[in-house]
Write an enzyme that holds these catalytic residues in place. Structure first.
Site, PDB file in Angstrom:
ATOM      1  N   ASP A  45      -0.404   2.118   2.742  1.00 37.47           N
ATOM      2  CA  ASP A  45      -0.155   2.971   3.908  1.00 37.47           C
ATOM      3  C   ASP A  45       1.308   2.857   4.351  1.00 37.47           C
ATOM      4  OD1 ASP A  45      -0.303   0.448   4.988  1.00 37.47           O
ATOM      5  OD2 ASP A  45      -1.791   0.933   6.519  1.00 37.47           O
ATOM      6  N   SER A  46       2.091   2.079   3.596  1.00 35.64           N
ATOM      7  CA  SER A  46       3.552   2.104   3.778  1.00 35.64           C
ATOM      8  C   SER A  46       4.079   3.516   3.523  1.00 35.64           C
ATOM      9  CB  SER A  46       4.237   1.100   2.843  1.00 35.64           C
ATOM     10  OG  SER A  46       3.774   1.245   1.515  1.00 35.64           O
ATOM     11  N   ASP A  84      -5.090   1.660   0.368  1.00 36.03           N
ATOM     12  CA  ASP A  84      -5.230   1.118   1.722  1.00 36.03           C
ATOM     13  C   ASP A  84      -6.180   1.946   2.567  1.00 36.03           C
ATOM     14  OD1 ASP A  84      -3.749  -1.197   2.000  1.00 36.03           O
ATOM     15  OD2 ASP A  84      -1.875  -0.133   2.396  1.00 36.03           O
ATOM     16  N   LYS A 112      -8.136  -1.787   0.184  1.00 38.46           N
ATOM     17  CA  LYS A 112      -7.496  -2.906   0.895  1.00 38.46           C
ATOM     18  C   LYS A 112      -7.608  -2.677   2.391  1.00 38.46           C
ATOM     19  CE  LYS A 112      -2.801  -3.669   0.793  1.00 38.46           C
ATOM     20  NZ  LYS A 112      -2.401  -3.597   2.217  1.00 38.46           N
ATOM     21  N   GLU A 181       1.397 -11.294   3.317  1.00 38.30           N
ATOM     22  CA  GLU A 181       2.710 -10.691   3.611  1.00 38.30           C
ATOM     23  C   GLU A 181       3.477 -11.561   4.602  1.00 38.30           C
ATOM     24  OE1 GLU A 181       2.565  -6.518   4.508  1.00 38.30           O
ATOM     25  OE2 GLU A 181       4.664  -6.459   5.140  1.00 38.30           O
TER      26      GLU A 181
HETATM   27  O1  KIV Z   1       1.229  -0.576   2.541  1.00 36.46           O
HETATM   28  C1  KIV Z   1       1.789  -1.330   1.734  1.00 36.46           C
HETATM   29  O2  KIV Z   1       2.685  -0.955   0.971  1.00 36.46           O
HETATM   30  C2  KIV Z   1       1.363  -2.728   1.741  1.00 36.46           C
HETATM   31  C3  KIV Z   1       2.267  -3.706   1.043  1.00 36.46           C
HETATM   32  C4  KIV Z   1       3.453  -3.962   1.891  1.00 36.46           C
HETATM   33  C5  KIV Z   1       1.553  -4.943   0.669  1.00 36.46           C
HETATM   34  O3  KIV Z   1       0.372  -3.056   2.297  1.00 36.46           O
END
Ligand code: KIV
Length: 266
Positions: A45-46, A84, A112, A181
């Site tokens: 979700d980044s 995510d 996740k 993280e």
């Molecule tokens: O959303 C994402 O990219 C993440 C990573 C920073 C582990 O959760």
């Protein structure tokens, strides 16, 4: 690279071989990453920051995650895809089952979610229904407003002990992987030793079972943004080739040359 699945990923920990993971949000990069030897792709979700230009992951919706998971699945050439569950999409077990199903149907191999012991029942329910779960502990970006910013977690002995306890209960509940993280490297090392499932670090030092980075960060695509745990692999290739940068990341993680102390917290 051979086609990855949950068992090939889990066996890497048993064999003591580092697991490589990068984020991707579209088909072209998913193809390039998976053809460059990265075993797992995280549709993180980044994307809220990297793709949408937001200042956090909070605005990301289920619709966004489904769309980007579908895009990644179309380009993927055999990597294991983790997607995510976005902000507030897993607040009850029932809501989580329905949303996890949508991500799996979009092409994810694992979902996740961020958080500790409040998620145990949810993790068990997902696992029992055939959804592999990756938990996310430490700096969990969806809780940035509780943390008051993007800060290293688990530095005090009480929070470190709680994180170890959470990790053990999460494994018992059925999770098959945990991302850590921005936590001290000694804590990541201690937790990794204690667990049978793989730990994947981002800003968690060299002793986790695998590493993950946001693709755009490790390519240095946002020159004003360089967290200390990120290495610019594009700069280090000298060839200006994205493919070479990804292959360098894979070989540096596999040879345990990345991360170094310089990319870690104490
Ligand atoms: O959303 C994402 O990219 C993440 C990573 C920073 C582990 O959760």
């Amino acid at each position: 690279m051979k086609k990855q699945n949950l068992h090939t990923i889990l066996s890497l920990k048993k064999e003591g071989l580092p697991i490589t993971m990068l984020t991707a949000y579209d088909s072209s990069f998913a193809k390039l990453i998976s053809e460059s030897g990265v075993e797992a792709i995280l549709v993180g979700d980044s994307l809220g920051m990297v793709m949408q230009g937001n200042s956090s992951t909070v605005p990301v919706t289920m619709e966004n995650m489904i769309y980007h998971t579908q895009c990644v699945a179309k380009g993927n050439q055999g990597a294991f895809i983790i997607s995510d569950l976005p902000y507030m999409s897993y607040s009850t077990p029932t809501q989580t089952l329905s949303n996890a199903a949508k991500l799996m149907q979009a092409g994810a191999n694992m979902v996740k979610l961020e958080g500790g012991d409040w998620l145990l029942e949810t993790i068990t329910q997902l696992t029992e229904r055939g959804v592999p779960v990756c938990a996310h502990l430490g700096l969990t970006p969806q809780s940035v407003d509780i943390f008051g910013g993007y800060k290293v977690q688990g530095r005090e002995s009480k929070s470190a002990e709680q994180m170890l306890k959470d990790a053990e209960s999460i494994e018992k509940a059925g999770a098959k992987m945990i991302v850590f993280e921005c936590i001290p490297q000694q804590l990541a090392k201690a937790i990794t030793k204690q667990l049978n499932i793989p730990t994947i670090g981002i800003g968690a030092g060299k002793d986790t079972d695998g590493q993950v980075l946001v693709l755009q960060d490790m390519l240095g695509l946002n020159p004003g943004f360089k967290p200390s745990f990120v290495r610019n692999f594009m700069q280090d290739t000298k060839t200006n080739s994205i493919e070479d940068a990804i292959k360098l990341y894979v070989s540096e993680v596999k040879n345990r040359n990345f991360p170094t102390n310089e990319h870690s917290f104490n």
